[in-house]
Design an enzyme around this catalytic site. Structure first.
Site, PDB file in Angstrom:
ATOM      1  N   LYS A   1     -72.608   8.834  67.929  1.00  0.00           N
ATOM      2  CA  LYS A   1     -72.816   7.521  67.314  1.00  0.00           C
ATOM      3  C   LYS A   1     -73.949   6.764  68.006  1.00  0.00           C
ATOM      4  CE  LYS A   1     -68.077   7.362  65.676  1.00  0.00           C
ATOM      5  NZ  LYS A   1     -67.827   8.795  66.040  1.00  0.00           N
TER       6      LYS A   1
ATOM      7  N   CYS B   1     -60.437   9.315  65.664  1.00  0.00           N
ATOM      8  CA  CYS B   1     -60.368  10.646  65.058  1.00  0.00           C
ATOM      9  C   CYS B   1     -58.908  11.120  65.073  1.00  0.00           C
ATOM     10  CB  CYS B   1     -61.282  11.631  65.780  1.00  0.00           C
ATOM     11  SG  CYS B   1     -61.006  11.768  67.559  1.00  0.00           S
TER      12      CYS B   1
END
Length: 420
Positions: free
Chosen positions: A243, A352
């Site tokens: 990210k 996640c």
């Protein structure tokens, strides 16, 4: 240990199944690095395939055993059985398995048994393998997932887990061109997917830093921030850095924060390889007092249950006891992240995880704790986002069984928040 891919795979299996270590902890160790890069990649692939098929392998082998051998021998049988049942060359697989057992002082006496069992597996195993069910998740995880999503959905997830995983890339620019160049497919959300990549570091564009490995689901949260050029953005739990790279490639002024200096080494490596820049800070996120920022990305520590298709070792090593503590930490990090924002700034929360307690429930609880906090569902009005991925509180819920025909995706939850 002889420096072969199969021997490397057996060492990895032993570390996971005997020592309770995750594969992600092992890939940079001296033992693993004894193999050349191509053999190292093959060892990891063999270990992953064996872990995915562990339940099937044990069921194939069991009728041929009078009593259960030691774990080290069982792992040899498991690895060889998975190879044989998936079309491996019987001569090479059996001979190396027997030789490996005979080399060990504690396992040498089992050489004859291993030879006899694997000869039978080579003849009868593939047919038995095809008849056996897809391996189930362990009960500690399967039960709460069934309560959340239903038994049929969990079975669909398990089918995707067992099928293996393609390789997804996030490309700095011109994803369509790179998909064509690498022989991959351009996914609806913009990632490039490769089905048989081989050694990743040998692919075109790796050395020149034109792309990085990042599952399509993991690449979606940052895209929910839209245009980030010129914005100050904190990647609050940054390692391993996918990210951070997305934000930097988009022109943001990025601060990559993580508590682990060791894990941040990967962030430094990827920034150097891609030619991107970010301020990298080693600190406890709960004590960090920088900013304020235009946006904060909080990919919070979680059970990682959404990544099992890539990490089949995870449910074999974890037992679920730590999830309660992770949920408390996520809430604390979320609350602290809000204090680091400029007025009107945006907080991108994601995990996640497949467990609603680490996703949907966290956001519902945060909305109840913080007056004026609201979800921005329109943040994920993005190409490729399907209507049934939307969750009731305004976030996005991704599951491994989505895109099953394409190879699935990681399980992920994400929501974009703002105040006022």
């Amino acid at each position: 240990m002889a420096a072969t891919a199969r021997a490397g795979a057996l060492w990895l299996l032993g570390q996971v199944l005997a020592e309770g270590r995750l594969l992600s902890e092992l890939t940079g160790t001296a033992q693993h690095l004894r193999l050349d890069p191509a053999e190292r990649a093959r060892a990891q692939r063999l270990a992953l395939e064996t872990l995915r098929g562990l339940e099937k392998a044990d069921r194939v082998v069991k009728p041929y055993l009078r009593k259960m051998p030691p774990l080290a021998v069982r792992n040899v049988l498991r690895l060889a059985t998975v190879e044989l049942c998936q079309g491996g060359d019987a001569h090479g697989v059996v001979n190396e398995a027997v030789a490996h057992v005979r080399r060990g002082k504690r396992t040498a006496a089992y050489g004859g048994m291993v030879n006899a069992v694997l000869r039978k597996v080579a003849l009868e195993g593939p047919a038995k393998w095809a008849e056996l069910r897809v391996p189930h998740l362990p009960k500690w995880l399967r039960q709460p997932l069934a309560e959340a999503w239903g038994g049929a959905t969990v079975a669909a997830m398990e089918a995707v887990h067992f099928a293996g995983v393609p390789l997804d890339l996030t490309v700095k620019s011109d994803a369509r061109e790179w998909a064509a160049r690498l022989g991959g497919a351009l996914l609806p959300t913009g990632s490039v997917r490769l089905t048989a990549p081989g050694q990743v570091s040998a692919l075109p564009g790796f050395g020149s830093g034109d792309w990085w490995v990042q599952d399509a689901a993991a690449a979606l949260p940052v895209r929910g921030l839209g245009e980030v050029a010129g914005l100050s953005v904190l990647d609050m739990c940054a390692a391993p850095g996918g990210k951070t790279l997305q934000l930097a490639a988009g022109g943001a002024d990025v601060t990559a924060l993580d508590i682990s200096e060791g894990r941040l080494a990967r962030v430094h490596e990827n920034l150097a390889r891609t030619g991107l820049s970010a301020a990298v800070v080693t600190a406890d996120a709960l004590a960090f007092a920088g900013g304020p920022f235009d946006a904060v990305v909080l990919d919070a520590p979680c059970s990682a249950t959404g990544t099992i298709r890539r990490h089949p070792d995870l449910p074999l090593v974890q037992r679920g006891e730590a999830i309660g503590g992770l949920i408390e930490l996520q809430a604390a990090l979320l609350d602290h992240a809000l204090t680091l924002l400029k007025p009107g700034g945006r907080l991108l929360y994601c995990t996640c995880s497949l467990l609603p307690d680490e996703g949907e429930c966290q956001i519902e609880a945060a909305l109840a704790r913080h007056e004026g906090l609201r979800v921005m569902p329109a943040a994920f009005d993005l190409p490729g986002v399907a209507p049934d991925w939307r969750s009731d509180e305004g976030g996005l819920r991704l599951r491994p069984d989505y895109w099953a025909e394409r190879g699935g995706m990681d399980g992920f939850y994400m929501a974009c928040l703002t105040r006022g």
